[in-house]
Scaffold this motif. Sequence first.
Motif, mmCIF file in Angstrom:
data_model
loop_
_atom_site.group_PDB
_atom_site.id
_atom_site.type_symbol
_atom_site.label_atom_id
_atom_site.label_comp_id
_atom_site.label_asym_id
_atom_site.label_seq_id
_atom_site.Cartn_x
_atom_site.Cartn_y
_atom_site.Cartn_z
ATOM 1 N N ILE A 161 9.758 34.214 24.384
ATOM 2 C CA ILE A 161 10.180 33.767 23.244
ATOM 3 C C ILE A 161 9.272 33.715 22.205
ATOM 4 O O ILE A 161 8.185 33.208 22.441
ATOM 5 N N LYS A 164 7.970 31.288 16.426
ATOM 6 C CA LYS A 164 8.642 30.883 15.306
ATOM 7 C C LYS A 164 10.153 30.326 15.523
ATOM 8 O O LYS A 164 10.699 29.536 14.927
ATOM 9 N N TRP A 165 10.504 31.110 16.656
ATOM 10 C CA TRP A 165 11.883 30.774 17.033
ATOM 11 C C TRP A 165 12.084 29.435 17.691
ATOM 12 O O TRP A 165 12.797 28.403 17.721
ATOM 13 N N MET A 166 10.867 29.232 18.588
ATOM 14 C CA MET A 166 10.846 27.731 19.022
ATOM 15 C C MET A 166 10.601 26.496 18.185
ATOM 16 O O MET A 166 11.305 25.749 18.106
ATOM 17 N N TRP A 168 11.967 26.771 14.900
ATOM 18 C CA TRP A 168 13.160 26.657 14.133
ATOM 19 C C TRP A 168 14.148 25.639 15.163
ATOM 20 O O TRP A 168 14.865 25.051 14.635
ATOM 21 N N VAL A 169 13.997 25.991 16.415
ATOM 22 C CA VAL A 169 14.936 25.218 17.434
ATOM 23 C C VAL A 169 14.264 23.909 17.371
ATOM 24 O O VAL A 169 15.195 23.094 17.357
ATOM 25 N N TYR A 170 13.297 23.542 17.387
ATOM 26 C CA TYR A 170 12.888 22.198 17.467
ATOM 27 C C TYR A 170 13.025 21.578 16.214
ATOM 28 O O TYR A 170 13.325 20.251 16.288
ATOM 29 N N ILE A 172 15.396 21.956 14.151
ATOM 30 C CA ILE A 172 17.030 21.424 14.200
ATOM 31 C C ILE A 172 16.977 20.553 15.204
ATOM 32 O O ILE A 172 17.868 19.532 14.677
ATOM 33 N N ILE A 173 16.275 20.349 16.191
ATOM 34 C CA ILE A 173 16.508 19.061 17.260
ATOM 35 C C ILE A 173 16.201 17.780 16.344
ATOM 36 O O ILE A 173 16.476 16.825 16.668
ATOM 37 N N TYR A 176 18.420 16.598 13.719
ATOM 38 C CA TYR A 176 19.790 16.122 14.561
ATOM 39 C C TYR A 176 19.418 14.736 14.972
ATOM 40 O O TYR A 176 20.246 14.054 14.803
#
Length: 284
Positions: A161, A164-166, A168-170, A172-173, A176
Amino acid sequence: MSWIDKLERKFGRWGIPNLTFYIVICYVLGYLLMYINPSLLSMMSLEPAMILRGQVWRLVTWVIYPPSTGNFLFFAISILFFYYPVGMSLERTWGTFRYNLYIFSGLLFVMIAAFLTYFFTGRIYLVGGVFTTYYVSMSVFLAYAASYPDMQILLWFVIPIKMKWMAWVYGIIIVYDMVSYIRRGAWIMAVPIGASFLNFILFFLSGRNMRRYRPKEVKRRRDFQKAVAQSRVNPQTGGVSKHKCAICGRTELDDPNLEFRFCSKCNGNYEYCQDHLFTHKHVN
């Protein structure tokens, strides 16, 4: 020139090389104290009420407070295979001073947030484990992802992976978690999270020129400077010129009466002779 550039020119010599190594040492000491003498460790946490009562050492010793009290094996793996190489890579890319500034600004924002929370709530104890370096360490991960967005890693050592996708996910977390804490009335838990990422906002959203420190940009500038240095060698005399026009290629060796200036509007160190200083197309 950005405010970071100005600070670097003035205080750059005070940077601490290999800062990540010293931070890891602090974490190891914190974990040892957690298992050997937890009461001593509790006297080193970031407690504004106790600091104002004279325990000023907490302003420094809170850095060794473990960012997580979970499994030590997981901590060791994350430090050895993630945090340490990421931090060292960022320092090599940005330079010692900028990396130091990023880390210390994150720590400063957390301390300020802790004191403001104490003054706002009036609580004597704020639970030292809330205001730790955990999210400051994680902001290093976001900085690494912003600098190396297309670098590919193996998630859980299996799934490839891109960083940059990691990130974005982090992100969002994190958002949240902050919203969840606030909705449950535990807004104090959300304060250190927001404070820890102010350094990332400060560096990357307010200082857009940080893109210059991405690996591709660093390599491009080095290749350009190397090519310019080689092109400045006069093949006839073997002399090396100090100035060279980026348009016509003339140097002071060709005509000692030529005047050269750098263009402040070009993105990079581009120098032009008097005939092309005001007629060239700016480099973005």
